[in-house]
Design an enzyme around this catalytic site. Structure first.
Site, PDB file in Angstrom:
ATOM      1  CG  ASP A  81     -19.467  28.799  27.492  1.00 25.40           C
ATOM      2  OD1 ASP A  81     -20.477  28.207  27.072  1.00 25.40           O
ATOM      3  OD2 ASP A  81     -18.303  28.448  27.208  1.00 25.40           O
ATOM      4  CG  ASP A 103     -23.312  22.005  30.580  1.00 29.18           C
ATOM      5  OD1 ASP A 103     -24.142  21.083  30.433  1.00 29.18           O
ATOM      6  OD2 ASP A 103     -22.108  21.893  30.283  1.00 29.18           O
ATOM      7  CD  GLU A 133     -23.665  20.577  26.573  1.00 29.50           C
ATOM      8  OE1 GLU A 133     -23.099  19.494  26.821  1.00 29.50           O
ATOM      9  OE2 GLU A 133     -23.096  21.684  26.646  1.00 29.50           O
ATOM     10  CG  HIS A 178     -16.110  21.579  25.342  1.00 25.35           C
ATOM     11  ND1 HIS A 178     -17.004  20.699  25.912  1.00 25.35           N
ATOM     12  CD2 HIS A 178     -16.839  22.668  24.966  1.00 25.35           C
ATOM     13  CE1 HIS A 178     -18.215  21.250  25.900  1.00 25.35           C
ATOM     14  NE2 HIS A 178     -18.147  22.429  25.333  1.00 25.35           N
ATOM     15  N   GLY A 179     -12.125  21.773  22.883  1.00 22.87           N
ATOM     16  CA  GLY A 179     -10.677  21.770  22.722  1.00 22.87           C
ATOM     17  C   GLY A 179     -10.252  20.917  21.546  1.00 22.87           C
ATOM     18  N   GLY A 208     -17.598  23.260  21.167  1.00 22.48           N
ATOM     19  CA  GLY A 208     -16.425  22.583  20.636  1.00 22.48           C
ATOM     20  C   GLY A 208     -16.191  22.962  19.189  1.00 22.48           C
ATOM     21  N   GLY A 209     -16.381  24.245  18.877  1.00 25.98           N
ATOM     22  CA  GLY A 209     -16.247  24.701  17.495  1.00 25.98           C
ATOM     23  C   GLY A 209     -14.822  24.758  16.996  1.00 25.98           C
ATOM     24  CB  THR A 232      -9.204  25.549  21.775  1.00 26.61           C
ATOM     25  OG1 THR A 232      -9.766  24.922  22.937  1.00 26.61           O
ATOM     26  CG2 THR A 232      -7.801  25.018  21.547  1.00 26.61           C
TER      27      THR A 232
END
Length: 297
Positions: A81, A103, A133, A178-179, A208-209, A232
């Site tokens: 990732d 990324d 991305e 993210h988070g 950032g799911g 997270t």
């Protein structure tokens, strides 16, 4: 069973309008929990490692994941990732990851395109799928103003990017961070996602799911999201579980006493996510096309 290409996992998900969960592996305990739940729910799964997790655990974590994946009863991919550069990518390939994300979204468009194209050429030559991305996905460490000012993925630029790089799936910026959200709110732009899906007609990735309303995730999956990254949401219950055990049993130290409560808290969330993504009982779709269940090489 052999490792399955992330490309195959997300392509099948895209065609059948579900998403594969890509869960960040914070330690070996996470590997055990993720695979156990995925097997119970007969779901494909992606185990992914962030470069900082990679640096913490070293190459051994990839070997551990690979052995767990090869003995699993469900399709599994091993994914790097947010690789920062070619060095990250090459190390992961050497350690037998069969999927990587480069990324370089923080670079200008042309530089992002050039870097991604180089990674694709190298990775595809050894059968490794590539995610990239485009746009700017927020970060929980930023202020609300900074996050709300990020750059959404432009459909036409994305079309050029995908065509010229040959990436297998694309992480798009549609309002997630993210988070946990700094403001406690979010704004997933389904309208932008629909435009991207119509233009690209390929598997899209939601970074950032964590910390999103279920209805927004479901709607996103119906509009092209085929891989959802979760970190997270599975780390918080695990570490809170350990903290609770330490508080309740301050004199204990044995792992078999410290881990069970945290494991179960994490497994509960993993199961909820798999059902939310609609990937439960979808392993059979991959077994029906057994010729494409190919090993790493």
């Amino acid at each position: 069973m052999p490792l399955v290409s992330t490309k195959q996992l997300v392509t099948t998900a895209y065609q059948n309008k579900f998403a594969v969960g890509a869960f960040n592996v914070g330690n070996s305990e996470f590997v055990k929990n993720i695979i156990a739940v995925a097997e119970e729910l007969e779901s494909p799964v992606i185990l992914e490692i962030h470069p900082l997790e990679y640096e913490l655990m070293g190459s051994a974590i990839f070997k551990y994941i690979r052995e767990a994946a090869l003995t699993a009863t469900i399709p599994v991919a091993i994914h790097l990732d947010h690789a920062r550069n070619m060095a990250d990518v090459l190390r992961a390939i050497q350690d037998q990851a069969n999927s990587v994300m480069i990324d370089s979204s923080g670079l200008p468009f042309e530089e992002n395109l050039k870097t991604t194209k180089q990674v694709v050429e190298v990775a595809h030559s050894v059968g490794v799928s590539v995610e990239a991305e485009l746009g700017s996905i927020g970060n929980r460490k930023f202020t609300e103003d900074q996050n709300m000012g990020r750059i959404y993925t432009d459909p036409e630029s994305a079309k050029q990017f995908v065509t010229e790089t040959g990436v297998d799936d694309l992480a798009v910026a549609i309002g997630t961070v993210h988070g946990p959200y700094p403001s406690g709110e979010n704004d997933i732009r389904i309208d932008i996602l629909k435009q991207l899906n119509e233009t690209l007609q390929m598997p899209l990735v939601l970074h950032g799911g964590s910390d999103n309303p279920d209805n927004k995730i479901r709607e996103a999956i119906q509009n092209g999201i085929s891989k959802v990254n979760i970190s997270t949401d599975i780390k918080v219950p695990f570490y809170h579980g350990i903290a609770k055990t330490v508080a309740d049993k301050p004199g204990e130290y044995e792992p078999w006493i410290m881990m069970p409560y945290a494991d179960e808290a994490q497994k509960k969330v993993i199961a909820e996510k798999i059902r939310l993504f609609g990937s439960d009982h979808k392993s059979k779709l991959y077994f029906e096309d057994a010729k494409r269940l190919t090993p790493y090489f």
